[in-house]
Design a protein around this motif. Structure first.
Motif, PDB file in Angstrom:
ATOM      1  N   ASP A  81       0.406  -0.882   0.001  1.00 45.40           N
ATOM      2  CA  ASP A  81      -0.153  -0.142   0.200  1.00 45.40           C
ATOM      3  C   ASP A  81       1.126   1.348  -0.049  1.00 45.40           C
ATOM      4  OD1 ASP A  81      -2.571   1.841   0.170  1.00 45.40           O
ATOM      5  OD2 ASP A  81      -2.803   1.546   2.191  1.00 45.40           O
ATOM      6  N   GLN A  82       0.586   2.075  -0.939  1.00 46.06           N
ATOM      7  CA  GLN A  82       1.247   3.349  -0.957  1.00 46.06           C
ATOM      8  C   GLN A  82       0.501   4.843  -1.950  1.00 46.06           C
ATOM      9  OE1 GLN A  82       4.352   2.166  -3.459  1.00 46.06           O
ATOM     10  NE2 GLN A  82       3.395   4.007  -4.554  1.00 46.06           N
ATOM     11  N   ILE A  83       0.570   6.029  -1.051  1.00 48.03           N
ATOM     12  CA  ILE A  83      -0.230   7.052  -2.139  1.00 48.03           C
ATOM     13  C   ILE A  83       0.031   6.569  -3.439  1.00 48.03           C
ATOM     14  CG2 ILE A  83      -0.263   9.386  -1.924  1.00 48.03           C
ATOM     15  CD1 ILE A  83       0.978  10.033   0.572  1.00 48.03           C
ATOM     16  N   ALA A  84      -1.626   6.471  -3.765  1.00 46.73           N
ATOM     17  CA  ALA A  84      -2.309   6.962  -5.198  1.00 46.73           C
ATOM     18  C   ALA A  84      -0.835   8.164  -5.912  1.00 46.73           C
ATOM     19  CB  ALA A  84      -3.579   6.733  -5.088  1.00 46.73           C
ATOM     20  N   GLU A  85      -1.189   7.229  -7.372  1.00 47.18           N
ATOM     21  CA  GLU A  85      -0.154   7.936  -8.350  1.00 47.18           C
ATOM     22  C   GLU A  85      -0.619   8.227  -9.551  1.00 47.18           C
ATOM     23  OE1 GLU A  85       4.112   7.488  -6.280  1.00 47.18           O
ATOM     24  OE2 GLU A  85       3.528   6.004  -8.275  1.00 47.18           O
ATOM     25  N   PRO A  86      -1.995   9.719  -9.404  1.00 45.21           N
ATOM     26  CA  PRO A  86      -2.986   9.389 -10.764  1.00 45.21           C
ATOM     27  C   PRO A  86      -1.609  10.290 -11.653  1.00 45.21           C
ATOM     28  CG  PRO A  86      -3.628  10.903  -9.111  1.00 45.21           C
ATOM     29  CD  PRO A  86      -2.581   9.834  -8.452  1.00 45.21           C
ATOM     30  N   HIS A  87      -2.198  10.681 -12.431  1.00 42.07           N
ATOM     31  CA  HIS A  87      -1.158  11.460 -14.316  1.00 42.07           C
ATOM     32  C   HIS A  87      -2.794  11.561 -15.219  1.00 42.07           C
ATOM     33  CE1 HIS A  87       1.113  12.401 -17.498  1.00 42.07           C
ATOM     34  NE2 HIS A  87       0.011  11.139 -18.474  1.00 42.07           N
ATOM     35  N   ASP A  88      -2.351  12.538 -15.146  1.00 42.65           N
ATOM     36  CA  ASP A  88      -3.204  13.696 -16.002  1.00 42.65           C
ATOM     37  C   ASP A  88      -2.649  14.605 -17.671  1.00 42.65           C
ATOM     38  OD1 ASP A  88      -6.320  13.522 -15.125  1.00 42.65           O
ATOM     39  OD2 ASP A  88      -5.075  14.703 -13.136  1.00 42.65           O
ATOM     40  N   ASN A  89      -2.896  14.114 -18.533  1.00 41.31           N
ATOM     41  CA  ASN A  89      -2.747  14.498 -20.148  1.00 41.31           C
ATOM     42  C   ASN A  89      -3.364  14.910 -20.530  1.00 41.31           C
ATOM     43  OD1 ASN A  89      -1.643  14.805 -22.465  1.00 41.31           O
ATOM     44  ND2 ASN A  89       0.829  13.972 -21.916  1.00 41.31           N
ATOM     45  N   ASP A  90      -3.953  16.239 -20.492  1.00 42.44           N
ATOM     46  CA  ASP A  90      -4.822  16.711 -21.604  1.00 42.44           C
ATOM     47  C   ASP A  90      -4.365  17.751 -23.142  1.00 42.44           C
ATOM     48  OD1 ASP A  90      -6.111  15.572 -19.375  1.00 42.44           O
ATOM     49  OD2 ASP A  90      -6.923  17.636 -18.464  1.00 42.44           O
ATOM     50  N   LEU A  91      -4.870  17.377 -23.818  1.00 41.56           N
ATOM     51  CA  LEU A  91      -4.791  18.652 -24.667  1.00 41.56           C
ATOM     52  C   LEU A  91      -5.731  18.858 -25.942  1.00 41.56           C
ATOM     53  CD1 LEU A  91      -1.804  17.508 -27.451  1.00 41.56           C
ATOM     54  CD2 LEU A  91      -3.799  17.519 -28.331  1.00 41.56           C
TER      55      LEU A  91
END
Length: 777
Positions: A364-374
């Motif tokens: 378990d660890q902190i979630a690492e979300p990613h966004d790539n908006d163009l």
């Protein structure tokens, strides 16, 4: 395709994505069949019809430089030609069972002699337009790959950059995750880490640049006609930063004559993972027939996750949605205005690395979300003045890339007690302008243009603790590139030609960084020339042998040194020489072989410093030697094999890193790759069907020059089985990937703070089965 006073015959050639099983000639000529020819220049449209219908089309003299609307529907070849030539002053006459001749109207033509054989058919030119002018692939003295997409791939929101890299030699991607990856061509790889340095490969949509320094946005291939990849330095045409080459997506254009609608949908399931869904719609609507129209493309998908993080199952799922709206207008005869608005929004809920080889889970660890908006707006005006073609393209791109990282381990040196997360917020803005003319002066073909590009980028890295936060990095950069360029092609003999070009540029960069709580600004300016020169020998209509020299330049950035000062970096300069052999084989096959040598001065490389942040440094001088080959062979009617291989030796020959380098191989680049596929086309009742099985082996690669950071990766097998069936307007596709459930390491990096203290692995996605269905109206 057009030859004066001689026949220029064209017929279809099928690349590695498919095979065509020939029906009888008389049946092809007279039957009504499904025709879909994209809007574009008349020359390109005739070539596309010949390729699609497997016929020969010739002409005397040159065709007018006009644009045609899309021709779509069930019709005979003669009907399709009449639609394409309507209003052009030309007509098509059938002169053989599968041969047509285009002539002026009115024209006096002697009736065909019955016992004369039709003109000998030769394969249609595969037109490449990433060279800023339409050129036949077989006469183009440069390393170029063109991926013609299948109908299933054009309707599938899951088709993206990885789809293309698996089918072409020399194109490598990191595997950090969708929207996070870096793209490299022909071993020109500066770093596995994604910092602030300019990308070595430019991503281009139609005529406009999407990226300058951003990671690959992973544009989905929905309604994309083809992808063109120019390999090696392209500084003479595209300017600063095109060190490795160009990745260009060519979208289907608006059809001004016929309305159409295609709907598609499907789902996927991952072993040891989740299920996903995908859907797309493509609508074409003529507003004023032949004069104005709209084309709207929309898609959405949920790509299932397969990594378990503590109690969070399948945490790394990804959502993608996209919208592309195109409007076209013919304001006057021979002119066309195309406007494009495009947006893609990509979000991953978590990262995809683990800490144990072959595992699909991690603690378990902190979630690492990613966004790539163009978001992207573009306008293109094209037409001609007499015998001169003109094109003006203007575009603006807004690109935001955000990552949240778990900083509970390894971020203590940044000076915040109890760090929890690091938020990397990166914004990119690219304003791209290009004006170009092309024509012919005697036997000399010429291209000339003016371009101006402005790129803004900003990184703000914020470290957050339980009750406090700290700005760990703040970097703003403004880049300008203004240039005049030209390219000339001169036939020396009937089989030998010279091709040369150059770009005269003025480039500048101004960078402001936060150093010890103060903003420090540095600037650089560079003027120069990046030339190219090629010799091409085409002894017959099916063979090309060439030798080419190319060059490119990348403006320098900055580095914060160990003592806390800002240091200006030298710009990269790269030159490459390559030799190639390209040949068409009987029955629609092809054979290509090329070798190259590249020298890379003052390599700018993104490095991971002791704090866990990414900086850029001049790594030294590199040399790259490589050889690659590909072949497509038709074994028998309905059977085809495709194969390819690549070997790259990319080494840092002189280090400027200040420490001993034990392994001098450039990062990320596989030492070799080998691929092979077999496809069989057949009929099931009245349905056309095909099945394709493919394998690709990716050899060893590495992460970094730094011995403390270096990790081995690669040595993995990719496997795919596809089944496709088409019955009238319905298309059905079934695909299975990673058939042997391999778990090898695709990328040895995930979290920069934990990287020095624990190994990291990115396993191959487990066995995945997907089903896609589409319906055209």
């Amino acid at each position: 395709m057009i030859l004066r006073r001689s026949w220029a015959c064209v017929s279809a050639v099928v690349l590695g994505l498919g095979v065509w099983s020939s029906p009888p000639a008389e049946a092809r000529a007279s039957r009504r069949q499904h025709i879909d020819v994209s809007a574009g220049s008349l020359t390109d449209a005739i070539a596309e019809l010949a390729r699609e219908a497997q016929v020969s089309i010739g002409t005397e003299g040159g065709l007018p430089q006009v644009h045609t609307s899309r021709v779509h529907g069930a019709m005979t070849i003669g009907e399709a030609l009449r639609r394409l030539l309507a209003g052009t002053g030309y007509i098509a006459r059938q002169v053989g069972e599968t041969a047509w001749r285009i002539e002026r109207v009115p024209v006096t033509v002697a009736p065909p002699v019955a016992n004369l054989p039709p003109p000998e058919a030769t394969p249609v030119p595969i037109l490449v337009t990433a060279t800023k002018q339409p050129l036949d692939l077989l006469s183009l003295p440069a390393a170029v790959s063109v991926a013609q997409l299948t109908d299933s791939q054009k309707h599938d929101p899951g088709s993206a950059s990885a789809t293309i890299s698996s089918q072409l030699e020399g194109l490598a991607l990191t595997s950090l995750g969708a929207g996070r990856n870096r793209m490299f061509l022909r071993g020109i790889a500066d770093s596995a880490f994604s910092g602030e340095s300019q990308s070595t490969v430019a991503v281009v949509l139609d005529e406009s640049r999407l990226t300058y320094s951003a990671p690959d946005p992973d544009i989905r291939l929905v309604d994309i006609e083809r992808v063109e990849v120019l390999k090696g330095p392209q500084g003479s045409l595209y300017g600063t930063g095109a060190l490795g080459g160009i990745y260009r997506l060519v979208a289907h254009q608006v059809d001004l004559n016929d309305a159409s609608l295609t709907l598609s949908g499907g789902g996927s399931a991952v072993m040891h993972g989740d299920v996903g869904y995908e859907g797309a719609a493509v609508a074409n609507l003529p507003l004023i027939r032949g004069t104005a129209g709209l084309r709207v493309v929309g898609y959405q998908s949920k790509e299932p996750g397969w990594i378990d993080t503590g109690a969070r199952k399948d945490s790394n799922s990804t959502h993608v949605s996209g919208l592309r709206v195109m409007a076209s207008l013919v304001p006057a005869s021979g002119w066309r205005l195309d406007l494009t608005g495009f947006g893609q929004w990509l979000g991953a809920k978590d990262s995809g690395y683990v800490y144990t080889a072959g595992s699909y889970s991690r603690p378990d660890q902190i979630a690492e979300p990613h966004d790539n908006d163009l978001r992207h707006l573009a306008g293109r005006l094209s037409g001609g003045f007499g015998n001169i073609d003109a094109m003006l393209a203007v575009a603006m791109t807004w690109h935001d890339v955000n990552d949240l990282l778990d900083a509970t381990i390894g971020a203590e040196s940044l000076g915040l007690s109890g760090p929890q997360t690091l938020l990397n917020e990166r914004t990119f803005r690219v304003w791209d302008n290009d004006l170009r003319l092309r024509g012919r002066l005697g036997s000399l073909n010429w291209l000339a243009g003016l371009s101006h590009l402005e790129a803004r980028q900003e990184l703000v890295a914020t470290l957050e603790g339980a009750s406090d936060q700290l700005i760990a990095d703040d970097d703003q950069r403004l880049s300008h590139d203004t240039a005049a360029y030209f390219n000339l092609t001169l036939p020396v003999t009937s089989t030998l030609s010279l091709d040369g070009g150059a770009r005269l540029f003025a480039s500048s960069v101004r960078e402001t960084r936060l150093v010890a709580s103060e903003r420090v600004t540095r600037g650089q300016h560079k003027t120069g020339m990046t030339p190219s020169l090629a010799v091409a020998w085409q002894p017959n209509a099916s063979r090309l042998i060439y030798l080419r020299y190319g060059s490119a330049f990348r403006q320098g950035g900055s580095d914060i040194t160990d003592n806390g000062t800002i240091e200006t970096l030298k710009g990269d300069e790269l030159a490459s020489i390559e030799a190639g052999w390209r040949e068409r084989l009987p029955g629609g096959g092809h054979l290509e072989l090329s070798a190259w040598y590249t020298r890379w001065e003052d390599v700018q490389s993104d490095v991971l410093d002791a704090s866990g942040l990414i900086e850029t440094t001049n790594a030294g001088v590199a040399r790259i030697i490589g050889v690659e080959g590909s072949a497509g062979i038709v074994l028998a009617p309905g059977w085809r094999i495709d194969a390819g291989a690549n070997y790259t030796s990319a080494l840092l020959t002189r280090s400027a890193l200040g420490y001993e380098v034990h392994d001098r191989h450039l990062p990320v680049v596989p030492e070799y790759t080998v691929r092979g596929a077999v496809r069989h086309d057949f009929a099931i009742g009245t349905a056309d069907a095909w099945v394709r099985a493919s394998l690709r082996y990716i050899g060893p690669s590495r992460m970094s020059f730094d011995t403390e950071l270096d990790r081995q990766m690669g040595k993995l097998l990719e496997s795919t089985l596809e089944v496709h069936a088409a019955l009238g307007p319905w298309d059905l596709g079934l695909q299975a990937q990673n058939l042997f459930a391999d778990k090898n390491n695709t990328f040895a990096f995930g979290n920069p703070f934990r990287y020095r203290t624990m190994p990291q692995y990115t396993p191959q996605r487990p066995l995945t089965v997907s089903l896609m269905m589409s319906r055209s109206f």
